[in-house]
Design an enzyme around this catalytic site. Sequence first.
Site, PDB file in Angstrom:
ATOM      1  CG  HIS A 136      -1.851   1.021   1.433  1.00  0.00           C
ATOM      2  ND1 HIS A 136      -1.545   2.283   1.887  1.00  0.00           N
ATOM      3  CD2 HIS A 136      -3.192   1.020   1.216  1.00  0.00           C
ATOM      4  CE1 HIS A 136      -2.651   3.006   1.940  1.00  0.00           C
ATOM      5  NE2 HIS A 136      -3.664   2.272   1.527  1.00  0.00           N
ATOM      6  CG  ASP A 213       0.645  -2.364   6.174  1.00  0.00           C
ATOM      7  OD1 ASP A 213      -0.322  -2.527   6.943  1.00  0.00           O
ATOM      8  OD2 ASP A 213       0.587  -1.670   5.141  1.00  0.00           O
ATOM      9  CD  GLN A 216      -6.918  -4.217   4.211  1.00  0.00           C
ATOM     10  OE1 GLN A 216      -7.864  -4.888   4.633  1.00  0.00           O
ATOM     11  NE2 GLN A 216      -7.078  -2.987   3.772  1.00  0.00           N
ATOM     12  CE  LYS A 239      -7.182  -0.230   6.461  1.00  0.00           C
ATOM     13  NZ  LYS A 239      -7.999   0.434   5.439  1.00  0.00           N
ATOM     14  CB  CYS A 377      -3.891   3.512  -1.474  1.00  0.00           C
ATOM     15  SG  CYS A 377      -5.141   4.754  -1.222  1.00  0.00           S
TER      16      CYS A 377
HETATM   17  N1  C6P Z   1      -6.254   0.620   2.981  1.00  0.00           N
HETATM   18  C1  C6P Z   1      -8.087   0.293   1.458  1.00  0.00           C
HETATM   19  O1  C6P Z   1      -9.164   0.620   0.941  1.00  0.00           O
HETATM   20  P1  C6P Z   1      -4.859   3.862   7.278  1.00  0.00           P
HETATM   21  O2  C6P Z   1      -5.421   4.703   6.177  1.00  0.00           O
HETATM   22  O3  C6P Z   1      -3.666   4.501   7.935  1.00  0.00           O
HETATM   23  O4  C6P Z   1      -5.877   3.386   8.250  1.00  0.00           O
HETATM   24  O5  C6P Z   1      -4.337   2.505   6.578  1.00  0.00           O
HETATM   25  C2  C6P Z   1      -3.430   2.554   5.521  1.00  0.00           C
HETATM   26  C3  C6P Z   1      -3.197   1.180   4.974  1.00  0.00           C
HETATM   27  C4  C6P Z   1      -1.963   0.601   5.127  1.00  0.00           C
HETATM   28  N2  C6P Z   1      -1.713  -0.644   4.691  1.00  0.00           N
HETATM   29  C5  C6P Z   1      -2.655  -1.380   4.089  1.00  0.00           C
HETATM   30  C6  C6P Z   1      -2.331  -2.769   3.658  1.00  0.00           C
HETATM   31  C7  C6P Z   1      -3.929  -0.848   3.893  1.00  0.00           C
HETATM   32  O6  C6P Z   1      -4.857  -1.568   3.298  1.00  0.00           O
HETATM   33  C8  C6P Z   1      -4.205   0.474   4.326  1.00  0.00           C
HETATM   34  C9  C6P Z   1      -5.542   1.112   4.074  1.00  0.00           C
HETATM   35  C10 C6P Z   1      -7.588   1.054   2.662  1.00  0.00           C
HETATM   36  O7  C6P Z   1      -7.435  -0.646   1.030  1.00  0.00           O
HETATM   37  C11 C6P Z   1      -7.742   2.513   2.493  1.00  0.00           C
HETATM   38  S1  C6P Z   1      -6.641   3.181   1.302  1.00  0.00           S
END
Ligand code: C6P
Length: 420
Positions: A136, A213, A216, A239, A377
Amino acid sequence: MNPNQTRKKDAESGAALDNKRIRSDFPILAQSINNHPLAYLDSAASSQRPQQVIDAIRHYYSHDHSNVHRGVHTLSHRATEAYEGTREKVRQFINAESTSEIVFTKGTTESINLVADSLGRDFSPGDEILISHMEHHSNIVPWQLLCEKNGTRLVVAPINNQGELLLDDCLGLISDKTRLIAITHVSNALGTINPVENLIIEARSRNIPVLVDGAQAIPHQAVDVRALDCDFYAFSSHKMCGPTGIGVLYGKQQWLDRMPPYQGGGDMILSVSFKETLYNELPYKFEAGTPNIAGAVGLGAAIDYLSEISMPAIAAYEAKLLTYATSAIGQLPGVELVGTAAKKAGVISFNIEGIHPHDIGTILDHQGVAIRTGHHCAMPVMEFFGIAGTARASLAFYNNEDDIDQLVTGLKLAIKMFQQ
Ligand code: C6P
């Protein structure tokens, strides 16, 4: 027995997850969108919250709110207890050794930026950071910023056409210059579950820290940071059924101890004078300013909720639903699945011949189905597959086969409309 006790008993006895009862906990799911029942299939972007989380936040603001760590009065004690109580819940949830290793942040993005800014301060020109092609943007751009600042090099491990990490190639890219490996546990664009354990074993033998990370992964499987032996684990509350604006950076004490503060301000200090400022102990050294207290309260309630259902039960339920959804979507004419790894979490990315993903998303919305469309993203993933974006349905334990059937009906309609 109250519903919580029943749920706990079900989880302990290994009984299948009671989807109907779970859905009744989520008020948002009971509504109609565009005259259709809502089929919410966008939990990878942000999950929904059960009433228990909403109630916990409401109760906190109605009865207990004050600032934390600052007052001697009752409300400040209550707020501090609630905030620190969640830190202990997070510790237990991911099996960290100590609450000193649990830093509250705004979310995964800030957790990764914290490590890049703080640990990375001491990286030199020519040092390398190893990531994968399926990251991401949150696990790419902070490292690029660091590279711009101090001449560190970003090395990217390749993936194959199924969207799987090429592990041997990845291991081959580890060198004497590697200062950090930063890898996603589960890809948000492809659903791939990465073999982070194997990577960590190799990194450990070379004393290279690994940041995972977990954005997910944490909502979909049990995560044990000590069993994984990762050095950092980043995730977001929103999430995993908690509120937005709060997340966690788990870091092994040995790293956090030697890392400089990320931001300066109140609460992260022991003493301040114009001559010298002494920093607070862990984890407060990394929590400058008034934190997201209500967010922590909500996150604590979300952890209670998920724990009562049990993460292994959630993983087993979602695996079955993923098989059902993959087969139903994959059979539709003109559908190309993007991301067909052998090990996957509940993400189904796809394209349909002749229909732009945004059109798919719009038609589905008219049918009450919420999915995400675009690059998610993860633009390098799209570039790898030679596509601009995908339509992405993502699952949670509150989804069921009816949601998938509604999605498939909507997709059939889209296909029919574009064939005419
Ligand atoms: N992905 C998606 O629709 P934040 O925005 O900080 O809570 O998470 C960022 C992030 C980092 N790593 C991974 C693997 C992610 O999936 C995400 C967030 C969302 O896939 C919003 S872009």
